[in-house]
Design an enzyme around this catalytic site. Sequence first.
Site, PDB file in Angstrom:
ATOM      1  N   ASP A   1       0.830  -1.208   0.000  1.00  0.00           N
ATOM      2  CA  ASP A   1       0.000   0.000   0.000  1.00  0.00           C
ATOM      3  C   ASP A   1       0.864   1.259   0.000  1.00  0.00           C
ATOM      4  O   ASP A   1       1.957   1.268   0.589  1.00  0.00           O
ATOM      5  CB  ASP A   1      -0.902   0.029   1.236  1.00  0.00           C
ATOM      6  CG  ASP A   1      -2.008  -1.014   1.185  1.00  0.00           C
ATOM      7  OD1 ASP A   1      -2.300  -1.506   0.081  1.00  0.00           O
ATOM      8  OD2 ASP A   1      -2.579  -1.315   2.254  1.00  0.00           O
ATOM      9  N   PRO A   2       0.399   2.337  -0.628  1.00  0.00           N
ATOM     10  CA  PRO A   2       1.170   3.593  -0.635  1.00  0.00           C
ATOM     11  C   PRO A   2       1.556   4.076   0.760  1.00  0.00           C
ATOM     12  O   PRO A   2       2.662   4.591   0.962  1.00  0.00           O
ATOM     13  CB  PRO A   2       0.226   4.579  -1.327  1.00  0.00           C
ATOM     14  CG  PRO A   2      -0.603   3.730  -2.232  1.00  0.00           C
ATOM     15  CD  PRO A   2      -0.809   2.437  -1.471  1.00  0.00           C
TER      16      PRO A   2
END
Length: 313
Positions: free
Chosen positions: A49-50
Amino acid sequence: MARRGKKKGRPVSGWIVLDKPAGMGSTDAVAKVKWLFKAQKAGHAGTLDPLASGMLPIAMGEATKTVPYVMEGAKVYRFTVAWGEERTTDDLEGPVAKTSDLRPSEAEIRALLPNYTGLIMQTPPQFSAIKVGGERAYDLAREGGTVEIAAREVEVGRLDLVALPDENSALFEIECGKGTYVRSIARDLGRDLGCYGHIAELRRVEVYPFEPSHMVELAAIEAAAEAVENEEERFAAMDPFIMDTAAALDGLPEVALSDDAATRIRLGNPVIIRGRDAPVEAAEAWASSRGRLVALGTVEAGMFKPKRVFGSA
């Protein structure tokens, strides 16, 4: 007849075990590494995930053929759960959906941990890449609807409580298999404890067979690239960061071949393997010659049968 165009970039192959910084998407990280090394192709072995940081194995060139073996490897994450709020995304990105003034004790947390190890049923987050009716769940969730995602079986090797920084948070470490959502672990722990919770910080520290010591920061690669102006010298400075393609195959039996046998394998032909330690049967194995990866395949009745062949360069 139209001629096939020459591939752009260098025919470089191998793994960059990137220490992805928080705030960068996995696709953006791959694009950056591909551009830096001028690789003809590149891909990653497991989205991060970012908002998460840590290990993102990136395969370049022929190493992309070995991505499935890394995808199947166990992952280790360290994550902080913030108590008192459940969020729509199960992390800091989404708005608050539920709140509670309750806070769990250490004993209450530890008593729950056995329920989260072994084979467990888990419902992925609403904001996830799971496909529902042919569409990504996060696309449906962003449209404002409630997404019905079926629970599925995942495997958790261990879940440890590492520290309690304060009454509002807890630090955990988890070792889990493919498809496990750590955000769901945080959400479900909060619900079971009656206080709600979400991921406040997430870092992936290991993706088998790679180790934490294999990680390299993007800044280090960029610094090596900027240290020299000549392109050839620039690649010479960066290429030592690349791990061999075969590094992804740790745990699979290796079959050492002669030059003649390697040539036959590269032509798609099976060969009889010799040697005291040579496997007689193996559902998966890799063949090498002069220390270089030649092919992935199977061993049946003492014969190596290639399935995916690698170039000799």
